[in-house]
Structure formats: C-alpha cells, structure tokens
Write an enzyme that holds these catalytic residues in place. Sequence first.
Site, short mmCIF file in Angstrom:
data_model
loop_
_atom_site.label_atom_id
_atom_site.label_comp_id
_atom_site.label_asym_id
_atom_site.label_seq_id
_atom_site.Cartn_x
_atom_site.Cartn_y
_atom_site.Cartn_z
N ASP A 9 0.86 -1.20 0.00
CA ASP A 9 0.00 0.00 0.00
C ASP A 9 0.89 1.24 0.00
O ASP A 9 1.76 1.41 0.86
CB ASP A 9 -0.89 -0.03 1.26
N ASP A 107 -4.04 2.32 -5.01
CA ASP A 107 -2.70 2.28 -4.41
C ASP A 107 -2.40 1.03 -3.60
O ASP A 107 -1.45 1.01 -2.83
CB ASP A 107 -2.44 3.55 -3.58
N GLU A 108 -3.20 -0.02 -3.75
CA GLU A 108 -2.89 -1.23 -2.98
C GLU A 108 -3.10 -2.50 -3.79
O GLU A 108 -3.99 -2.57 -4.65
CB GLU A 108 -3.69 -1.29 -1.68
P1 TTP Z 1 -5.24 5.28 1.17
O1 TTP Z 1 -4.26 4.19 0.88
O2 TTP Z 1 -6.39 4.97 2.07
O3 TTP Z 1 -4.49 6.52 1.83
P2 TTP Z 1 -3.06 7.13 1.53
O4 TTP Z 1 -2.30 6.31 0.56
O5 TTP Z 1 -3.24 8.55 1.16
O6 TTP Z 1 -2.38 7.10 2.97
P3 TTP Z 1 -1.75 5.84 3.74
O7 TTP Z 1 -0.29 6.15 3.85
O8 TTP Z 1 -2.43 5.82 5.06
O9 TTP Z 1 -2.02 4.61 2.92
O10 TTP Z 1 -5.84 5.85 -0.18
C1 TTP Z 1 -5.06 5.96 -1.38
C2 TTP Z 1 -5.42 7.22 -2.13
O11 TTP Z 1 -6.82 7.24 -2.43
C3 TTP Z 1 -5.17 8.50 -1.35
O12 TTP Z 1 -3.83 8.97 -1.51
C4 TTP Z 1 -6.19 9.44 -1.90
C5 TTP Z 1 -7.35 8.56 -2.33
N1 TTP Z 1 -8.44 8.63 -1.31
C6 TTP Z 1 -9.44 9.56 -1.50
O13 TTP Z 1 -9.44 10.32 -2.48
N2 TTP Z 1 -10.45 9.66 -0.56
C7 TTP Z 1 -10.48 8.86 0.55
O14 TTP Z 1 -11.41 8.98 1.39
C8 TTP Z 1 -9.43 7.88 0.73
C9 TTP Z 1 -9.42 6.98 1.94
C10 TTP Z 1 -8.43 7.81 -0.23
MG MG Z 2 -2.14 4.19 0.78
#
Ligand code: TTP
Ligand code: MG
Length: 362
Positions: A9, A107-108
Amino acid sequence: MSRFILHCDLDCFFAAVEERDNPEYIGKPIIIGADPKDGKGRGVVSTCNYEARKFGLHSAMPISQAYKRCPHGTYLHPNFEKYHRASKEVMEIVNSYSDKFQQVSIDEAYLDVSDKCINFKEVRDLAEKLKDEVQKNIGITISVGCAPTKSIAKIASDYNKPNGITIVEENHIKDFLKNLDITRIPGIGKKSKLYYNKKGIKTIGDIIDLTLPKMIQLFGKNGEWVWNVANGFDTREVKNFHADRKSISKERTFYEDTNDLNLILSKLEEINKRIHKNVIKNKIYYKTVTLKIRLEGFITFTRSKSFIHHVQDENQVLKVIIELLNQFSTVNKKVRLVGIRLSKLEKAPSVAQTTLLSYLEA
Ligand code: TTP
Ligand code: MG
C-alpha cells in the site's frame, strides 16, 4: 505449508506524488482535496501527507475543518491523471514479482509469493527489493505487510507506515494482533467499534478470547468473519483480475456536490473510459450496465439495463448511461457521487457482440 501473502500500500499516495514533483513541499503539511476557500470551502480532504496528519487531518475530513486545524498547510487540487499514471507504473513493478497479483484499489495490491520464497528471510529480501524498486523508479514509498492470510497482510502493511515492512509469521499471529485496536480489522469502522466496545471488546485479543459461537451470538455473520480474521482463518486466495469476478465498477465523488449536467456527464465518460481500459486488457465482456448516483444527503439510486448478448463496447455503454441518467433529470437535488458497474461478466465469449450488433433489452 504457510502461505506468504504480501499486501502493498503506497504511503499518502496522492500527496507523495505531489511531493515527488515539487520537492519544495517536503517537510511541510500538504493537503490534496477540495479548495478550502479560507475556511469557507465545501468538500473533503482526499488525502494529506504525514506532516499534515500531525495536526489531526485525514482522508474524508471536511476541508473547512482541515483548514481550521492547519491554515498554514498547502492545499492542492488533485491531478488524477498523474496519480493514475504513477499507480499504473507502481503496479507493473509489483506484478513483476509474482503472477498471483490482485490490485484492489488505486494504491494497494496483494501478491502471493508462496512459490517464490521458502522462508521469511527470503520474503523480507523480496519485499525490500520491491520497495527499493518502487522508490528508485517511481519516486514514492510503499509499505508492505506479509502474513499467511490476506486480512493479516493488510493489517500488517498498515502497522508500520510509512515506508515499512511488517512480517507476521504463522506462529506469531496471536502476539501480533492481540493488543491492536479492533478498528485495525478491515471493515470495523467507527460505528462498529462503538458497538463492539459496548460488549466489552476493545482489542483483537478480546475477540480471540471469545469462542466462535459466542461471537456469532453477539455479532451475527459479521462476528463470524471478524473472529476468523482474528484467528488467522482467512482462506481467500490472491485472485487475478477476472477470476470469479462478479462485476467491475468505478465511482467518483465530486469535490463539491453539483447539478451541472455537463460535469456529471463528463465524469461518467471518464469513468467509462477507465473501466473499458480494464475490460479490454482483460478480454472481459458484460451484459448488464448499472448507473449509480448518490445525491446530497447520501441518498443513493441505481438503475440498470441489460444487453441481450455479452458485449464489450464503450460507446454502447455510454448511450445506456445517458439514457439511465435522463431518468434522474427531474430530481431536484445536487449529485455527490456517480458510478458505473458492469456485471454478468464473461471472459472472451464465443460470439462477441460489438458496436452495431449490440442492442438493448428493456
Ligand atoms: P489510502 O491508501 O487509504 O491513503 P493514503 O495512501 O493517502 O495514505 P496511507 O499512507 O495511510 O495509505 O488511499 C489511497 C489514495 O486514495 C489516497 O492517496 C487518496 C485517495 N483517497 C481519497 O481520495 N479519498 C479517501 O477517502 C481515501 C481513503 C483515499
Ligand atoms: Mg495508501
């Protein structure tokens, strides 16, 4: 034999891409999302970097609240095209480490490397190599969790963020999970947490201490799933894109609720285009098209239409979507989210109906 499942992720993904492209942002709070308009803006935070998280900011927080907590932050409008490109490049790297690869969001992704490694030392080496390759080639960091099940691998990737590797060996599952808050289990959010807390359950250890019948008695079907996750009994495989897939869908939330029909339509066109990139690449045909619309106030509607035969045709889908959208045009409310789902899937059918040959069933 223990399975080695990785969950990868990206760290604060959208913000990380912006930091990569604008090094002057590094070390400062960066927030991606709606325009805060000096605290009067509507809409939400999409994500923010770890600097901004120190002020309590997080995804989905109203942008006005974020601005109150962090007025000196740098607020940026998202550049989805850039994020999609970065995501695609990262996923190509992740996929190159195993064919058993399942991307689950922008992103995962999960990766099953049971055939590639014989012990946890080898798994760690592989995870480190993968992380280095992503950082060197794409310029952003990724966190990796490894465990014998998908759910624990996901909990593990989140455990040591950002830029971490967490490996949970089979006989250490209980030690790893027992002191973690129950919200670490995917699917237990703020609301379920309150419900679980009321019954005296705070940590995953509290769940492990209960019997399965007791969990079912207290929390029903959801309790059964949660108990299985907590005890490492999640047998789900890492599935390649189309295996057993019932539907393909994509949705987008507007940064501000809107009743601008052109904007709504262009968002749907964009979603349709992206879905079709996937279905073409994976040789998938579909019969049913569903339009999803969420209005302000979170009222959600869906409308579907089916083709007589399986098709793979972006233009036909768009026509159906416009037709279904027209059924909503009398609704006098603003739209918050739109989505498209393709279902009744089939992989490369014997007779592919395309463009002019496809027609609709009412
Ligand atoms: P996530 O993997 O949930 O968050 P992240 O990568 O920003 O942070 P982390 O380091 O905790 O993993 O989500 C991936 C992307 O998806 C994030 O960068 C932006 C988008 N996203 C949104 O647009 N709205 C949301 O509510 C969430 C959870 C994510
Ligand atoms: Mg992320």
